[in-house]
Write an enzyme that holds these catalytic residues in place. Structure first.
Site: not given
Ligand code: 2AM
Length: 200
Positions: A66, A148
């Site tokens: 996602h 991203h």
């Molecule tokens: P990431 O893909 O860069 O890990 C679920 O965790 C989603 O929320 C993931 O896509 C994650 O990004 C994003 N996300 C953004 N901030 C986050 C945080 N502080 N902790 C965990 N997930 C985060």
């Protein structure tokens, strides 16, 4: 330059968030995201597998791929109605993402793909969502919105190419997702979906 808020539109397809069964403490770990359809998810998963073959690490599962719009963290499940109302009032237009870039974070251990050119409608969607959530009292991280799609975690090598062939992702809706911990790791459950406006 300030971002003009999107005009709120009625989303005929906006559905109420479903199945609020959360944890016993009544809290849910939530985020808004773009969720790919089956064909796009398959193409992204193929890219994840190719990167894993090149760089080692752990590819994201196909059903978890996602693009996060706004990460809320843990919120009480009684906030779901407010989140649903915010999402329904966002509006915003459909757009196409050209995923033609591969990037790395955290000392090259996280490999992701994203667009080298951000569609204005995506920037507006992320910004308007963040503004509305903050205005309603939800705490979001201050870090800039960097669209991203995480594909590989714990990579051991850096990928050769930053640029790659474009995957075209036609985005027509956004979703609210609950992240749940299971025995097999995090499970993501889409609990609400709101359509974006067709371009005229
Ligand atoms: P990431 O893909 O860069 O890990 C679920 O965790 C989603 O929320 C993931 O896509 C994650 O990004 C994003 N996300 C953004 N901030 C986050 C945080 N502080 N902790 C965990 N997930 C985060």
């Amino acid at each position: 330059m300030g971002m003009r808020p999107l005009a709120p539109v009625r989303c005929a397809s906006a559905q109420d968030v479903t199945d609020t069964a959360g944890r016993p403490d009544g809290r849910l770990r939530l985020f808004f995201a773009l969720w790919p359809g089956a064909a796009t998810a398959a193409a992204l998963y193929a890219r994840a597998c190719a990167l894993k073959a090149e760089c080692d690490g752990r590819a994201m599962r196909r059903d978890t791929i996602h693009l996060t719009l706004a990460f809320l963290g843990e919120v009480p499940s009684c906030d779901l109605a407010a989140l649903s109302a915010i999402a329904a009032g966002i509006g915003g237009a459909r757009f196409t993402l050209e995923l033609d870039h591969v990037g790395t974070w955290r000392g090259n251990r996280i490999l992701w793909t994203g667009p080298s050119c951000l569609p204005p409608a995506l920037v507006a969607l992320g910004q308007t969502l963040a503004d509305c959530l903050r205005a309603a009292g939800f705490a979001l991280e201050q870090r800039a919105f960097t669209p991203h799609v995480t594909l590989v975690r714990n990579a051991r090598r850096t990928p050769q190419a930053g640029e790659t062939h474009a995957l075209h992702w036609r985005v027509a809706s956004f979703v609210l997702v609950a992240s749940e911990r299971g025995t097999a790791g995090a499970h993501y459950r889409v609990i609400g979906r709101w359509r974006l406006r067709e371009n005229r």
